[in-house]
Design an enzyme around this catalytic site. Structure first.
Site, PDB file in Angstrom:
ATOM      1  N   HIS A 195       4.217  -3.901   2.737  1.00  0.00           N
ATOM      2  CA  HIS A 195       3.333  -3.550   1.878  1.00  0.00           C
ATOM      3  C   HIS A 195       2.015  -2.590   2.097  1.00  0.00           C
ATOM      4  O   HIS A 195       1.844  -2.640   3.303  1.00  0.00           O
ATOM      5  CB  HIS A 195       2.784  -4.868   1.098  1.00  0.00           C
ATOM      6  CG  HIS A 195       2.106  -5.573   2.177  1.00  0.00           C
ATOM      7  ND1 HIS A 195       2.874  -6.564   3.290  1.00  0.00           N
ATOM      8  CD2 HIS A 195       0.811  -5.859   2.544  1.00  0.00           C
ATOM      9  CE1 HIS A 195       1.872  -7.228   3.838  1.00  0.00           C
ATOM     10  NE2 HIS A 195       0.690  -6.738   3.492  1.00  0.00           N
ATOM     11  N   HIS A 210      -1.744  -1.533   1.301  1.00  0.00           N
ATOM     12  CA  HIS A 210      -3.159  -2.012   0.671  1.00  0.00           C
ATOM     13  C   HIS A 210      -3.880  -0.834   0.215  1.00  0.00           C
ATOM     14  O   HIS A 210      -3.964   0.193   0.839  1.00  0.00           O
ATOM     15  CB  HIS A 210      -4.071  -2.531   1.580  1.00  0.00           C
ATOM     16  CG  HIS A 210      -3.553  -4.077   2.391  1.00  0.00           C
ATOM     17  ND1 HIS A 210      -4.138  -5.150   2.086  1.00  0.00           N
ATOM     18  CD2 HIS A 210      -2.719  -3.976   3.377  1.00  0.00           C
ATOM     19  CE1 HIS A 210      -3.439  -5.939   2.945  1.00  0.00           C
ATOM     20  NE2 HIS A 210      -2.693  -5.271   3.628  1.00  0.00           N
TER      21      HIS A 210
HETATM   22  P1  5GP Z   1      -1.055  -8.099   5.610  1.00  0.00           P
HETATM   23  O1  5GP Z   1      -2.312  -8.874   6.491  1.00  0.00           O
HETATM   24  O2  5GP Z   1       0.379  -8.806   5.875  1.00  0.00           O
HETATM   25  O3  5GP Z   1      -1.331  -6.971   5.627  1.00  0.00           O
HETATM   26  O4  5GP Z   1      -1.624  -8.593   4.230  1.00  0.00           O
HETATM   27  C1  5GP Z   1      -1.027  -9.609   3.321  1.00  0.00           C
HETATM   28  C2  5GP Z   1      -1.967  -9.655   2.178  1.00  0.00           C
HETATM   29  O5  5GP Z   1      -1.422 -10.553   1.273  1.00  0.00           O
HETATM   30  C3  5GP Z   1      -3.383 -10.398   2.504  1.00  0.00           C
HETATM   31  O6  5GP Z   1      -4.433  -9.421   2.239  1.00  0.00           O
HETATM   32  C4  5GP Z   1      -3.390 -11.569   1.719  1.00  0.00           C
HETATM   33  O7  5GP Z   1      -4.580 -11.789   0.971  1.00  0.00           O
HETATM   34  C5  5GP Z   1      -2.477 -11.171   0.416  1.00  0.00           C
HETATM   35  N1  5GP Z   1      -1.805 -12.393  -0.036  1.00  0.00           N
HETATM   36  C6  5GP Z   1      -0.981 -13.450   0.652  1.00  0.00           C
HETATM   37  N2  5GP Z   1      -0.540 -14.186  -0.132  1.00  0.00           N
HETATM   38  C7  5GP Z   1      -0.812 -13.756  -1.393  1.00  0.00           C
HETATM   39  C8  5GP Z   1      -0.205 -14.550  -2.470  1.00  0.00           C
HETATM   40  O8  5GP Z   1       0.207 -15.504  -2.715  1.00  0.00           O
HETATM   41  N3  5GP Z   1      -0.512 -13.526  -3.632  1.00  0.00           N
HETATM   42  C9  5GP Z   1      -1.099 -12.633  -3.528  1.00  0.00           C
HETATM   43  N4  5GP Z   1      -1.822 -11.820  -4.572  1.00  0.00           N
HETATM   44  N5  5GP Z   1      -1.677 -11.929  -2.594  1.00  0.00           N
HETATM   45  C10 5GP Z   1      -1.268 -12.626  -1.310  1.00  0.00           C
END
Ligand code: 5GP
Ligand code: ZN
Length: 141
Positions: A103, A105
Site C-alpha cells: 500500500h 501512504h
Molecule cells: P504500514 O506501516 O504497513 O506502512 O501502514 C499500515 C497502515 O495501515 C498504518 O498507518 C495503520 O494506521 C493503517 N491501518 C491498520 N489497520 C487499519 C484498519 O483497519 N483500517 C484503516 N483504515 N487503516 C488501518
C-alpha cells in the site's frame, strides 16, 4: 466477495468484511483513509490483489496505480487545504511495514505542521557511494 488472504486486514476491507472510510475505488485499486493518520486526510492506496510488498506488484498494474495516486493525491490536497503531499511506502517489518498487503501512504502536509519524516545522513566517502551504486546497478533486472 471473499478476502484473497483470510489473514490480511486489507483483504478483509477490500472484501467489505471490515468497514473503511473509502475515497476511491476502481476495478483493481482501492483508496481509503488511514485509521491513525499522520495528518487528517492521510489516505492509503492499494491494489485489490494481495501482493505483500511493492516488489511483488505486477508491472501491468503500474499505470493504474500511478493514476490512482495522482487522482487521490490531488483530492486529498484540495480537501485538506494542504501545501504539500508525501508519498510513502514501507516494505517489510524493518522498514515499518505493519500490514503485509502492499500500500501507498498519501500524507497531506502543511507548511507549519513541524513534521520531519525523512531524516538524512551521508556517506563516509565518495567511493562508498559509487561502489554501492555500481553494485545496485548490476542487480537491477
Ligand atoms: P504500514 O506501516 O504497513 O506502512 O501502514 C499500515 C497502515 O495501515 C498504518 O498507518 C495503520 O494506521 C493503517 N491501518 C491498520 N489497520 C487499519 C484498519 O483497519 N483500517 C484503516 N483504515 N487503516 C488501518
Ligand atoms: Zn491482503
Amino acid at each position: 466477495m471473499k478476502p484473497k488472504d483470510p489473514d490480511c486486514i486489507f483483504c478483509k476491507i477490500i472484501a467489505g468484511e471490515i468497514p473503511c472510510a473509502k475515497v476511491y475505488e476502481s476495478e483493481t485499486c482501492l483508496a481509503f483513509l488511514d485509521i491513525a493518520p499522520v495528518n487528517p486526510g492521510h489516505a492509503l492506496v492499494l491494489p485489490k490483489g494481495h501482493y505483500p510488498t511493492l516488489m511483488d506488484i505486477p508491472a501491468e498494474l503500474g499505470s493504474e496505480l500511478t493514476e490512482t495516486l495522482s487522482k487521490v493525491g490531488r483530492a486529498v490536497m484540495e480537501a485538506t487545504g494542504a501545501d504539500g503531499l508525501n508519498l510513502m511506502q514501507n516494505n517489510h517489518e524493518a522498514a515499518g511495514q505493519l500490514v503485509n498487503h502492499a500500500h501507498f501512504h498519501l500524507v497531506p502536509r502543511h507548511s507549519d505542521d513541524g513534521l520531519q519524516l525523512w531524516p538524512q545522513t551521508g556517506y563516509d566517502n565518495p567511493d562508498e557511494m559509487s561502489g554501492l551504486a555500481k553494485t545496485i546497478a548490476g542487480l537491477v533486472k
